[in-house]
Design a protein around this motif. Structure first.
Motif, short mmCIF file in Angstrom:
data_model
loop_
_atom_site.label_atom_id
_atom_site.label_comp_id
_atom_site.label_asym_id
_atom_site.label_seq_id
_atom_site.Cartn_x
_atom_site.Cartn_y
_atom_site.Cartn_z
N ARG A 246 0.81 -1.22 0.00
CA ARG A 246 0.00 0.00 0.00
C ARG A 246 0.84 1.27 0.00
O ARG A 246 0.56 2.24 0.70
CB ARG A 246 -0.96 0.00 1.19
N GLY A 247 1.91 1.26 -0.78
CA GLY A 247 2.75 2.45 -0.92
C GLY A 247 3.76 2.65 0.18
O GLY A 247 4.54 3.61 0.14
N ALA A 248 3.80 1.76 1.17
CA ALA A 248 4.73 1.93 2.28
C ALA A 248 6.19 1.79 1.85
O ALA A 248 7.09 2.21 2.58
CB ALA A 248 4.42 0.92 3.40
N ALA A 249 6.41 1.23 0.66
CA ALA A 249 7.79 1.12 0.16
C ALA A 249 8.43 2.48 -0.06
O ALA A 249 9.65 2.57 -0.24
CB ALA A 249 7.81 0.31 -1.14
N ARG A 250 7.64 3.54 -0.02
CA ARG A 250 8.22 4.88 -0.14
C ARG A 250 9.00 5.28 1.11
O ARG A 250 9.84 6.16 1.06
CB ARG A 250 7.10 5.91 -0.38
N TYR A 251 8.69 4.63 2.26
CA TYR A 251 9.36 5.05 3.49
C TYR A 251 9.96 3.91 4.30
O TYR A 251 10.62 4.16 5.32
CB TYR A 251 8.41 5.87 4.37
N THR A 252 9.75 2.66 3.89
CA THR A 252 10.33 1.56 4.67
C THR A 252 10.64 0.37 3.77
O THR A 252 10.05 0.22 2.69
CB THR A 252 9.38 1.11 5.79
N GLY A 253 11.58 -0.43 4.22
CA GLY A 253 11.83 -1.71 3.58
C GLY A 253 11.04 -2.79 4.30
O GLY A 253 10.17 -2.51 5.13
N GLY A 254 11.36 -4.04 4.01
CA GLY A 254 10.63 -5.15 4.60
C GLY A 254 11.26 -5.64 5.89
O GLY A 254 12.17 -5.02 6.45
N LEU A 255 10.76 -6.77 6.36
CA LEU A 255 11.30 -7.39 7.56
C LEU A 255 12.72 -7.87 7.29
O LEU A 255 12.99 -8.50 6.28
CB LEU A 255 10.41 -8.56 7.99
#
Length: 436
Positions: free
Chosen positions: A367-376
């Motif tokens: 949901r667009g969170a890749a703009r501010y964070t990476g994964g686990l």
């Protein structure tokens, strides 16, 4: 940016039959409040209500775990060990990249950094539509590599049965306790603690909308890995891409759920049209077509870009969880793109490898969170902390003078006096307020 769509998403809107949608936040809040108040009794009530599951103990004993693992086919156990070795190898490389250090910033002034593991983690492994035992690898193995001393694993029963392969995966990954418990009741029990489940410091793992909402509401009381939504896949393809491969890989992710968007951005109208035709054809024989067909039909998109530079820019706007590059020079995307959870380069690499076996973590931003964070990753289970030590009296005094001036500029007199005292003790500065 103007886009040409060969296929555009047509999300299903609320109808008269869905005019009273389920209030997920309210339901989740009620479950958490009940478990916070009534502990194990509430956990059992909700387990019966949602999963029709009420064993003598939700926690598996060591003997029960051994008996369950003994029933899992040897090939499955071998594959679990191989996949976990891949995950462990990559997580260990990540851990080695994080260094503790200490530097002397000026004579006698030492500043340091330590990466300390979280002390207890709750790992949730979903099991509703599919037994996602791979999530055990991604959460438990990674936490253990980070040095987490205690990991609780929770996974729901599937149709009233213990998911044996998932239990084996949790056990082999190193889970210290395993509970057959699902949904909000599992997440809440781990987060707030009950009579039989110790409270954890951090929650990790994917789940449905109710699990995601529970993590959102509990965030702050405990840490969480991500606010995860439905699986997403985006493929960037040029005119050299094989449309059959493109279609296969789009549908491989669309089968996660009816709300999983699958997007193709291509520079070739021919590749786009053929991909759409192959998707329709493959859905006739795909056994998960009842799910994949819904997500592809409602949320699938095919976008035509004038060139690859534009394709990469459009892809960055989507900022999807999984981005697959099926072009003549796939590594170009490493420099051209910024917003993605994980990048899969070339036709020999598919998103399913990341989901199931290659070793990188599959818990990724959506949901667009890749703009501010990476994964686990292993760093999520570590707390980067700092320490300071001044060993030189003159340096302490000089810092005291600087602190006094800096603090008074912000009107913090108490802070200033802490600095004044060191300047007085080590450099002889006179301050009227110092009267020992």
């Amino acid at each position: 940016m103007t886009r040409t769509y060969l296929k555009k998403a047509t999300p299903v809107t609320a109808t008269a039959t869905t005019s009273s949608p389920v209030d997920v936040p309210a339901i989740v809040r009620s479950v958490i409040d009940d478990i916070r108040r009534d502990g194990d009794a509430a956990v059992r009530t909700y387990s019966v209500k949602f999963d029709k599951w009420s064993p003598a103990s939700f926690k598996l004993s060591a003997a029960e775990i051994d008996d369950i693992v003994a029933t899992v086919p040897q090939q499955t156990l071998n594959d679990i060990r191989t996949v976990q070795a891949n995950v462990r190898r990559f997580a260990e490389a990540q851990r080695e990249s994080l260094k503790d250090f200490e530097i002397e910033t000026s004579p006698g002034v030492f500043l340091g950094q330590r990466n300390n593991p979280v002390q207890s983690v709750g790992a949730y492994v979903p099991g509703g539509r599919y037994p996602l035992l791979a999530s055990a690898h991604m959460t438990v193995v990674t936490a253990k590599v980070a040095g987490v001393p205690h990991v609780v694993g929770c996974t729901p029963p599937i149709r009233g049965e213990i998911p044996k392969a998932t239990v084996a995966a949790l056990h082999l990954a190193g889970a210290d306790e395993i509970f057959i418990l699902g949904g909000v009741q599992a997440v809440a029990a781990m987060a707030v603690g009950t009579q039989t489940m110790r409270k954890v410091d951090f929650l990790a793992g994917p789940g449905n909308a109710f699990v995601a909402e529970a993590k959102r509401q509990l965030f702050g009381e405990v840490g969480i890995d991500l606010f995860a939504g439905p699986t997403e896949v985006l493929i960037v393809a040029d005119d050299k891409a094989d449309p059959f491969v493109v279609a296969t890989d789009l549908l491989s992710q669309a089968e996660h759920g009816p709300d999983s968007p699958a997007v193709l951005i291509t520079t070739s109208e021919d590749v786009g049209l053929k991909t759409m035709a192959y998707c329709d054809e493959q859905l006739k024989t795909l056994c998960t077509a009842d799910i994949a067909g819904v997500s592809w039909g409602n949320l699938g998109e095919v976008v035509l870009a004038k060139d690859l530079d534009e394709a990469y820019r459009i892809a960055d706007e989507y900022a999807f969880e999984h981005v697959q590059i099926l072009t003549e020079n796939p590594r170009e995307a490493l420099d051209k793109m910024s917003h993605y959870g994980a990048l899969f380069l070339g036709a020999q690499t598919c998103v399913s490898y990341g989901d199931k076996c290659i070793g990188t973590n599959h818990v990724l931003p959506t949901r667009g969170a890749a703009r501010y964070t990476g994964g686990l990753w292993v760093g999520k289970f570590l707390r980067t902390v700092t320490y300071q030590e001044v060993r030189n009296a003159e340096a302490s005094g000089e810092l005291g003078r600087l602190c006094g001036r800096a603090a008074r500029a912000e009107l913090f007199e108490g802070h200033a006096r802490s600095g004044d005292l060191r300047a007085h003790d080590h450099l002889g500065d006179d301050h009227d307020w110092i009267k020992r």
